[in-house]
Design an enzyme around this catalytic site. Structure first.
Site, mmCIF file in Angstrom:
data_model
loop_
_atom_site.group_PDB
_atom_site.id
_atom_site.type_symbol
_atom_site.label_atom_id
_atom_site.label_comp_id
_atom_site.label_asym_id
_atom_site.label_seq_id
_atom_site.Cartn_x
_atom_site.Cartn_y
_atom_site.Cartn_z
ATOM 1 N N LYS A 237 -1.367 -0.217 0.205
ATOM 2 C CA LYS A 237 -0.431 0.909 0.399
ATOM 3 C C LYS A 237 -1.055 2.259 0.034
ATOM 4 O O LYS A 237 -0.659 3.297 0.567
ATOM 5 C CB LYS A 237 0.838 0.677 -0.425
ATOM 6 N N GLU B 13 10.370 5.332 0.212
ATOM 7 C CA GLU B 13 11.176 4.142 -0.041
ATOM 8 C C GLU B 13 10.217 3.046 -0.445
ATOM 9 O O GLU B 13 9.030 3.096 -0.104
ATOM 10 C CB GLU B 13 11.951 3.730 1.220
ATOM 11 N N SER C 146 -3.622 -8.565 0.835
ATOM 12 C CA SER C 146 -3.069 -7.207 0.855
ATOM 13 C C SER C 146 -2.795 -6.607 -0.520
ATOM 14 O O SER C 146 -2.740 -5.394 -0.668
ATOM 15 C CB SER C 146 -1.783 -7.190 1.685
HETATM 16 C C1 LIG Z 1 0.983 -6.351 -1.440
HETATM 17 C C2 LIG Z 1 1.832 -6.152 -0.230
HETATM 18 N N1 LIG Z 1 1.486 -6.774 0.903
HETATM 19 C C3 LIG Z 1 2.226 -6.640 2.031
HETATM 20 C C4 LIG Z 1 3.373 -5.864 2.043
HETATM 21 C C5 LIG Z 1 4.167 -5.780 3.317
HETATM 22 O O1 LIG Z 1 4.093 -4.544 3.934
HETATM 23 P P1 LIG Z 1 3.294 -4.326 5.286
HETATM 24 O O2 LIG Z 1 3.750 -5.392 6.223
HETATM 25 O O3 LIG Z 1 3.660 -2.967 5.698
HETATM 26 O O4 LIG Z 1 1.836 -4.480 4.971
HETATM 27 C C6 LIG Z 1 3.772 -5.184 0.873
HETATM 28 C C7 LIG Z 1 4.984 -4.347 0.869
HETATM 29 O O5 LIG Z 1 5.437 -3.850 -0.101
HETATM 30 C C8 LIG Z 1 2.972 -5.340 -0.294
HETATM 31 O O6 LIG Z 1 3.308 -4.742 -1.441
#
Ligand SMILES: Cc1ncc(COP(=O)(O)O)c(C=O)c1O
Length: 406
Positions: free
Chosen positions: A100, A122, A389
Site C-alpha cells: 500500500k 479509507e 502483499s
Molecule cells: C497486505 C494486504 N494485501 C492485500 C490487500 C488487498 O487489497 P488490494 O486487493 O487492493 O491489493 C490489503 C488491503 O488492505 C492488504 O492490507
C-alpha cells in the site's frame, strides 16, 4: 522510473472516459466532484509525463520504502509441493509492511503538486491507512482515515500505528461496518471538502482516474518482478498469483506481464465460509455487473441491485466490489479468478510461517492457499511468482484467538 512501460494503443488501457473495454470503469459520481476528478486527471497526466515527478517517486521508493523488494526463491515450499518453482515477491518487506505504501507515496506527491493541504483515506485491513498516515507524517500533512468499526476491532494494531503517526481514525458505524462503509463515508467527506482535500483511494477502484493511477503506482511490483525473474532464471514466469480485495497488489504485479501471452495471471478472492453461503467476498467469481463507489465493475449484489454484505477472515479482502480493470481482464480471459475459504487461508497462514519463516498477511495467505493447490499440478520446470502483499503482524492477535491460543 517509467511507471507505464506499455504502449498507449493497447487493449488494456482505459479510454479517455476511464473505461476499460468500453464497459468497466468510468465515473458514476455526484456532479460536485467531477471538477475535482478532472483536476486530478490533468495533474496526474502532467506528473506522469514529467521526469522530475518520476524521479521523485523513484527516490522515495528506493530510499524511504526500501525498494526494490526482493524476489525470494522459496526452496522448501517448492520441494514440499513437488511442482512449479515458487518465488515470493516480498512486498511485506516494504516500509510499513505492505504494498500500500507505493500508492500512498505516489498520491501524496501528487497532492503536493495540487496544493491540497488535507488528506483523507479509507482503510480495511488498516495497511492503506498506515501507509497514508506515514506519507502524511513524512510531508507534514493533516490526515483523517475512515475505517469500519468491525475493522477497527479486528485490526487494532494498525489503529494504534495510525494514531502514533499523527492521523485521526474515524470509526464508521453504518452498514456492515467494514471497508465498503468506510469508502462511502470518505466519498461523502470528499464531496463536502473537495476544494482543500485530496482523497487517497487505497486500491484500483473508484471513479476515473483512480483505477489507472493506482495501477500505475503499483506496477512497480510487476516491473521489478519481471526484471528480477529474468535476471535470476533467464526467462519469464509461467504463472503469477496474487490475492484480490479491490485488486491493487494483483493489478500491480499483473500489469507489466499483460502482453506476455504465455504468463498465466491468477487472482485469488475470499470465499469466506464458502461460495454456497452468503458469507464471502468473491466478487469476480460470484458477482455480477453493477456500479459501486463511482465505477462500473463486478459487484456482489442481490436481484434488486442492493449491495450484499460480505464476509472474509481478512479485512483487506472483505469488499463487495473490485477494480474495473480486473472485470475487463475477466471478460477478455486475460486473467483467471478463483477463490479460497477462510479455513484454507488460515491453514496457509500457518504453513507459510513454518515453511519459510515468514508470517504473511491473512490477505496474502489467500494467494498462498491457492498456490498450495496449484503448484503440485504444474511441471517442475515451471516458475510461479506469488505476491506476498504484506506481513501478518497485524493479524497475529486475530489468528491466535481463532486457534484458541489467546
Ligand atoms: C497486505 C494486504 N494485501 C492485500 C490487500 C488487498 O487489497 P488490494 O486487493 O487492493 O491489493 C490489503 C488491503 O488492505 C492488504 O492490507
Amino acid at each position: 522510473m517509467a511507471v507505464d512501460t506499455l504502449s498507449a494503443e493497447n487493449l488494456y488501457v482505459a479510454d479517455a472516459q476511464g473505461r476499460f473495454g468500453g464497459e468497466f470503469g468510468g465515473r458514476f459520481v455526484p456532479e460536485t466532484i467531477i471538477p475535482a476528478l478532472d483536476e486530478l486527471t490533468e495533474a496526474y497526466a502532467k506528473a506522469k509525463a514529467d521526469p522530475a515527478f518520476q524521479e521523485e517517486f523513484a527516490y522515495y521508493c528506493k530510499d524511504y520504502v526500501g525498494r526494490p523488494t526482493p524476489l525470494f526463491f522459496a526452496e522448501k515450499m517448492t520441494r514440499e509441493l513437488g511442482g512449479a518453482q515458487i518465488y515470493l515477491k516480498r512486498e511485506d518487506l516494504a516500509h510499513t509492511g505492505a504494498h500500500k505504501i507505493n500508492n500512498a507515496l505516489g498520491q501524496i506527491l501528487l497532492a503536493k503538486r495540487m496544493n491540497k493541504p488535507r488528506i483523507i483515506a479509507e482503510t480495511g485491513a488498516g495497511q492503506h491507512g498506515v501507509a497514508t498516515a506515514t506519507a502524511c507524517a513524512l510531508f507534514g500533512y493533516e490526515c483523517e482515515v475512515y475505517m469500519g468499526e468491525e475493522d477497527v476491532e479486528r485490526q487494532k494494531l494498525n489503529v494504534i500505528r495510525m494514531n502514533l503517526l499523527g492521523a485521526k481514525v474515524i470509526p464508521v458505524s453504518s452498514g456492515t461496518r467494514t471497508l465498503k462503509d468506510a469508502l462511502n463515508e470518505a466519498m461523502r467527506d470528499w464531496v463536502t471538502n473537495v476544494r482543500n482535500t485530496h482523497y487517497i483511494i487505497g486500491t484500483v477502484a473508484g471513479p476515473h482516474p483512480y483505477p489507472t493511477m493506482v495501477r500505475d503506482f503499483q506496477s512497480i511490483i510487476g516491473i521489478e518482478s519481471r526484471q528480477q525473474i529474468q535476471e535470476e532464471t533467464g526467462g519469464l514466469p509461467d504463472v503469477v498469483v496474487a490475492c484480490i480485495g479491490g485488486g491493487s497488489n494483483a493489478m500491480g504485479i499483473f500489469y507489466p506481464f499483460v502482453h506476455d501471452a504465455g504468463v498465466r495471471l491468477i487472482g485469488v478472492e475470499a470465499a469466506g465460509h464458502g461460495l454456497h453461503t452468503e458469507h464471502h467476498a468473491a466478487t469476480l467469481t460470484a458477482g455480477s455487473k453493477g456500479v459501486l463507489h463511482g465505477s462500473a465493475s463486478y459487484v456482489l449484489q442481490d436481484t434488486h441491485g442492493q449491495v450484499r454484505s460480505t464476509h472474509s477472515i481478512s479485512a483487506g479482502l472483505d469488499y463487495p466490489g473490485v477494480g474495473p480493470e480486473h472485470a475487463h481482464f475477466k471478460e477478455q480471459g486475460r486473467a483467471e479468478y478463483v477463490s479460497v475459504t477462510d479455513e484454507e487461508a488460515l491453514d496457509a497462514f500457518q504453513w507459510v510461517a513454518k515453511s519459510e519463516g515468514i508470517i504473511p498477511a491473512l490477505e496474502s495467505s489467500h494467494a498462498f492457499a491457492h498456490v498450495r493447490k496449484l503448484a503440485p499440478t504444474l511441471p517442475k520446470e515451471q516458475k510461479l511468482i506469488v505476491c506476498l502483499s504484506g506481513r501478518g503482524d497485524k493479524d497475529v492477535d486475530q489468528v491466535a484467538r481463532r486457534l484458541g491460543l489467546l
